[in-house]
Motif scaffolding. Structure first.
Motif, short mmCIF file in Angstrom:
data_model
loop_
_atom_site.label_atom_id
_atom_site.label_comp_id
_atom_site.label_asym_id
_atom_site.label_seq_id
_atom_site.Cartn_x
_atom_site.Cartn_y
_atom_site.Cartn_z
N MET A 1 0.84 -1.19 0.00
CA MET A 1 0.00 0.00 0.00
C MET A 1 0.88 1.24 0.00
N GLN A 2 0.39 2.29 -0.67
CA GLN A 2 1.11 3.56 -0.67
C GLN A 2 0.09 4.69 -0.75
N SER A 3 0.38 5.76 0.00
CA SER A 3 -0.52 6.90 0.07
C SER A 3 0.25 8.19 -0.20
N PRO A 4 -0.39 9.18 -0.84
CA PRO A 4 0.29 10.46 -1.06
C PRO A 4 0.33 11.34 0.20
N ILE A 5 -0.46 10.96 1.22
CA ILE A 5 -0.51 11.73 2.46
C ILE A 5 -0.40 10.79 3.65
N ASN A 6 -0.14 11.33 4.81
CA ASN A 6 -0.15 10.54 6.04
C ASN A 6 -1.59 10.19 6.39
N GLN A 7 -1.86 8.93 6.61
CA GLN A 7 -3.20 8.52 7.05
C GLN A 7 -3.14 7.12 7.64
N GLN A 8 -4.15 6.81 8.42
CA GLN A 8 -4.23 5.51 9.08
C GLN A 8 -5.46 4.77 8.57
N VAL A 9 -5.27 3.50 8.22
CA VAL A 9 -6.37 2.70 7.69
C VAL A 9 -6.40 1.35 8.38
N LEU A 10 -7.52 0.67 8.23
CA LEU A 10 -7.69 -0.67 8.79
C LEU A 10 -7.90 -1.63 7.64
N LEU B 1 0.08 4.81 7.30
CA LEU B 1 0.73 5.13 6.03
C LEU B 1 1.36 6.51 6.11
N GLN B 2 2.62 6.58 5.72
CA GLN B 2 3.32 7.85 5.63
C GLN B 2 3.40 8.27 4.18
N ALA B 3 3.32 9.57 3.94
CA ALA B 3 3.23 10.09 2.59
C ALA B 3 4.33 9.54 1.69
N LYS B 4 3.92 8.91 0.58
CA LYS B 4 4.79 8.44 -0.49
C LYS B 4 5.76 7.35 -0.06
N LYS B 5 5.50 6.71 1.11
CA LYS B 5 6.35 5.61 1.55
C LYS B 5 5.55 4.31 1.53
N PRO B 6 5.91 3.36 0.67
CA PRO B 6 5.12 2.13 0.59
C PRO B 6 5.26 1.28 1.85
N VAL B 7 4.18 0.60 2.17
CA VAL B 7 4.16 -0.36 3.27
C VAL B 7 3.78 -1.72 2.69
N THR B 8 4.55 -2.74 3.06
CA THR B 8 4.34 -4.07 2.50
C THR B 8 4.08 -5.07 3.61
N PHE B 9 3.13 -5.97 3.38
CA PHE B 9 2.81 -7.05 4.31
C PHE B 9 2.92 -8.38 3.57
N ARG B 10 3.32 -9.39 4.31
CA ARG B 10 3.36 -10.73 3.75
C ARG B 10 2.83 -11.74 4.76
N GLY C 1 3.04 -20.34 8.38
CA GLY C 1 2.52 -20.68 9.69
C GLY C 1 1.84 -19.54 10.40
N ALA C 2 1.97 -18.30 9.87
CA ALA C 2 1.34 -17.15 10.52
C ALA C 2 -0.15 -17.15 10.23
N GLN C 3 -0.92 -16.58 11.15
CA GLN C 3 -2.36 -16.53 11.02
C GLN C 3 -2.84 -15.21 10.41
N CYS C 4 -1.96 -14.26 10.27
CA CYS C 4 -2.36 -12.98 9.71
C CYS C 4 -1.17 -12.35 8.99
N LEU C 5 -1.46 -11.28 8.26
CA LEU C 5 -0.41 -10.56 7.54
C LEU C 5 0.54 -9.89 8.52
N GLU C 6 1.82 -9.89 8.17
CA GLU C 6 2.82 -9.26 9.02
C GLU C 6 3.59 -8.22 8.22
N GLN C 7 3.73 -7.04 8.78
CA GLN C 7 4.47 -5.99 8.11
C GLN C 7 5.96 -6.33 8.13
N TYR C 8 6.59 -6.23 6.94
CA TYR C 8 8.02 -6.54 6.93
C TYR C 8 8.85 -5.42 6.31
N ASN C 9 8.18 -4.41 5.76
CA ASN C 9 8.94 -3.34 5.13
C ASN C 9 8.11 -2.08 5.12
N SER C 10 8.71 -0.95 5.41
CA SER C 10 7.99 0.31 5.32
C SER C 10 8.96 1.43 5.00
#
Length: 821
Positions: free
Chosen positions: A778-787, A799-808, A812-821
């Motif tokens: 995910m990537q956003s042009p502005i700072n914002q928080q989403v669910l 989400l920070q402006a223009k900085k991509p956030v990636t989950f994988r 064995g994990a039960q949910c997505l885990e953030q590994y890069n931002s």
């Protein structure tokens, strides 16, 4: 020429394969491997065929938002049916009926006292538009290319590459190979055709033109051909439009011979043609343009640039739109078949790539039919072959125009929405007179149809046309655009439209004495009859739902812009006076304030108007309003996908010839009706149901060989609605939460999508395997928080402006885990 025998033999060879395909035997894969396409047609997003088009719905569409063409690809006598987005019947007119409001009180009293037929009689006599029909979209005619003495064709293929927006055809004869390439450039605003012959030079090619109403053709020995004509009058409105089609031909070594029919070209191996078309329309009230001067300047500028440069410019500009989104839903060897054979196979489960192709084709059609500075996409997009098309090929704004744009913001085509925004700006002006003349109300109103001239008064019959909520629904599209772009300058620009639409209902609604709620009267629930012999009624639930959304969006606009606090308070008070949604005795969501649903004559009607609250609105949600969601599901069960009373063949031209036999016993609802049902079922998290509706839409009953969807006949809303349904299956947005794969069907257990655009200008890429999301970016042009949520597990993302956030999804994990931002 390509003989009829060759066409029949090719069709017969595939018939045997289709028979095996229907049996589901393991031999399918072996047969498929024998039908791989020629090298030039390989490509993920290519429609291709091994025979010329035999009917209009087999032709391939090109367009740049303004200039449209339908190509049949015939090697000996090719026909290109042409359109221009401003070539309609009639001229500027105002059909509002002065003084109609004087009868309004009587009509309202009759309706509130359960006398709808008496109310209808007064509406028909005193309150309908003058004229009571709107202007139809017109065909420019056909540009033709006839080779003199072409030898019998030994092989043939034609294609449309969605990624380049270039159509090609290729044939071989005993003398050599002939190839055409065609595109319509948006940057240059011209159509470009190039023919190349391998072998002897072209003996003779006649470039001609045909239009039933007659045209003037002027050709010259320097390779110029100019076609001019006029539109027709309709329903008492004088035709005032002129059109011009200007062609320049460049053919080294050739001679040109002008004749009455057009222009002969003799002795060339390469022929380059640049064509431009224009009308004298400037806007809905101004017809002072000079089409001759416009087209002359366009073709001269284009030819000076050169065909290679025009093509490079065209492809780059088109791909700026097209490549903003991509999707993969899996595939099999069936995707290697000619496109018409894939449709005839009638097996979406065996051909999942067809669904992805339909998503990209829908995007292609919107790019081709709705560009900034052009008209919006009509009932048939940019393409219409008739001067008197069914339903006028205009803008039906009780569902169809809206559906055309449901997915645009989400699939990277936000620029394609600009024509719709401009049309609503126009309607907000012309609709003021209609509000005053027909309703004695402030603000503005548009009923269930409009046209090039922005007519807003109620047309056709009272039982179908006296629906005052069409403009309000379109206005909500404009506000939805703000939810995506968060541009307050844009919001301020549409504020007068929002306020005017809300003012209309504040000053036109009446109190239902039985309940005390505010209701619209007169109105209809499009286009469904009540148990009392007419659709005319008061307070249909769809009206209430749209008005509730309109008031809420208008309130939000006042808060965001910091304006009109008193008007905001007025809207807030009146929202409380609107009826809540109701659940009937059969457990269904009620279509009217009264529990009439099981008493109406058309139990399987194509419209499901009151389910607007579920989709595209968000007033119903399976988690937040489970009882209403259950009632909506019950309505879908009762309404079903079948028995469309509208399926007929009268007035359909070649549609009836090609599809008449199958329509005689057609039990499915309309193409756009199936698309809406797919969206609704996806919103209910019913992946199996959504997939079933799409499978019916992508079947031979509702899909043409060129992948146009059928009402029937052809209506483009089904194509665009299918894109919306596919997106809704993959991601849903609700009150700041993004649900991932909320309605994934079993048939699409693995895949990926990129270029999804969410509210707040958030870009989303996602992949999944075995029905579970494996990665998200995910990537956003502005700072914002989403669910974001998948399978009832949620994660808050900052989400920070223009900085991509990636989950994988880790093993064995039960949910997505953030590994890069």
């Amino acid at each position: 020429m390509f003989s009829r025998r060759q066409v029949l033999l090719r069709s017969a060879s595939y018939s045997g394969i289709l028979a095996v395909l229907g049996s589901g035997q393991p031999v399918i894969a072996k047969l498929l491997r024998k039908t791989k396409p020629a090298e030039q047609h390989r490509g993920k997003w290519v429609l291709w065929y091994d025979k010329p088009a035999m009917s209009w719905t087999e032709r391939l569409p090109l367009g740049n938002g303004q200039f449209g063409a339908m190509l049949d690809g015939a090697p000996d006598y090719e026909k290109l049916q042409l359109n221009h987005d401003t070539f309609w019947a009639g001229g500027p007119y105002s059909p509002s009926r002065p003084g109609a409001y004087k009868h309004l009180g009587e009509v309202q009293n009759l309706l509130l006292n359960n006398q709808p037929l008496e109310a209808q009689a007064i509406l028909e006599e005193h309150m309908m538009a003058m004229p009571s029909r709107q202007m139809p979209y017109q065909s420019l005619g056909e540009l033709t290319f006839k080779f003199d003495g072409l030898a019998e064709t030994a092989s043939f293929s034609r294609s449309l590459d969605l990624e380049t927006a270039i159509a090609r055809s290729r044939y071989t004869t005993a003398e050599g190979v002939g190839e055409w390439s065609t595109f319509i450039s948006a940057p240059a605003n011209v159509m470009v055709r190039r023919f190349r012959a391998t072998g002897p030079a072209v003996r003779r090619l006649l470039i001609g033109y045909h239009r039933a109403a007659g045209v003037q053709i002027e050709a010259s020995p320097n390779g110029t051909m100019i076609v001019s004509g006029v539109n027709r009058s309709a329903y008492g409105v004088d035709g005032v439009l002129r059109f011009c089609l200007h062609l320049l031909v460049n053919a080294p070594g050739a001679t040109f011979e002008p004749v009455a029919e057009g222009l002969w070209v003799t002795g060339a191996q390469t022929i380059e043609i640049v064509a431009a078309t224009a009308t004298n329309s400037v806007n809905y009230k101004d017809v002072s343009a000079d089409p001759e001067a416009l087209t002359s300047a366009l073709v001269k500028s284009a030819m000076a640039k050169g065909v290679d440069a025009l093509e490079a410019e065209h492809v780059a500009e088109h791909q700026r739109y097209f490549r903003s989104f991509d999707i993969d839903l899996g595939g099999t060897d069936l995707s290697l078949w000619p496109t018409d054979k894939r449709v005839a196979a009638n097996n979406l489960e065996r051909d999942p790539q067809l669904a992805a192709l339909m998503a990209q084709y829908g995007r292609y059609l919107l790019i081709a039919s709705s560009r900034p500075g052009c008209q919006p996409s009509t009932l048939q997009g940019l393409w219409n072959a008739d001067d008197d098309p069914i339903w006028g090929s205009k803008y039906t704004i009780n569902i169809n125009t809206q559906m055309n744009y449901w997915a645009a913001e989400q699939v990277g085509l936000q620029a394609c929405v600009e024509p719709l925004v401009q049309m609503v700006r126009d309607l907000a002006e012309t609709g003021k007179k209609t509000a005053a003349d027909h309703w004695d109300a402030k603000g503005w109103v548009a009923h269930h149809n409009t046209d090039l001239w922005r007519a807003t008064a109620p047309i056709d019959r009272a039982r179908s046309g006296y629906w005052p909520t069409g403009g309000a629904w379109l206005t909500l599209h404009l506000f939805e655009r703000y939810r995506y772009n968060r541009d307050e300058t844009y919001l301020a620009s549409i504020w007068p439209i929002l306020k005017g639409a809300a003012e209309f209902f504040l000053t036109s609604m009446v109190v239902d004495p039985a309940t005390g709620y505010l209701v619209t009267a007169p109105s209809i629930s499009p286009e469904n009859k009540t148990p009392f012999g007419t659709a005319l009624c008061y307070g249909p639930m769809m009206d209430t739902e749209i008005i509730r959304d309109l008031f809420r969006c208008t309130i939000e606009a006042t808060e965001t812009l910091g304006i009109e606090s008193e008007f905001r308070d007025q809207l807030t008070k009146n929202i409380a006076k609107l009826s809540p949604l109701k659940i009937g005795n059969a457990g269904q969501l009620q279509e009217w304030p009264q529990d009439w649903d099981l008493q109406v004559p058309e139990q399987h009607h194509r419209h499901i108007s009151h389910l607007y609250a579920l989709y595209p609105s968000r007033q119903i949600h399976p988690v937040e309003t489970p009882d209403l969601a259950k009632a909506a599901k019950r309505t879908l069960e009762l309404r079903g996908d079948g028995k469309s009373e509208a399926s007929g063949t009268s007035g359909m031209g070649d549609f009836a010839v090609r599809y008449g036999a199958s329509l005689a016993n057609d039990q499915d609802t309309t193409g756009w009706g199936l698309a809406w049902r797919a969206c609704l079922r996806a919103r209910l998290h019913d992946g199996a149901g959504a997939y079933e509706s799409l499978a019916k839409l992508f079947s031979t009953r509702r899909l043409c060989p060129n992948l146009f969807t059928l009402h029937p006949p052809f209506q483009i809303d089904g194509n665009f609605g299918a894109v919306a349904a596919i997106v809704e299956i993959l991601v849903q947005q609700h009150n700041g939460r993004f649900d991932l794969l909320p309605a994934l069907p079993a048939q699409w257990q693995s895949g990926w999508v990129s270029g999804l655009r969410l509210q707040g200008e958030i870009a989303l890429e996602m992949s999944w395997s075995k029905g579970v999301v494996t990665s998200v970016r995910m990537q956003s042009p502005i700072n914002q928080q989403v669910l974001i949520r998948q399978r009832n597990r949620s994660v808050v993302v900052s989400l920070q402006a223009k900085k991509p956030v990636t989950f994988r999804q880790s093993k064995g994990a039960q949910c997505l885990e953030q590994y890069n931002s």
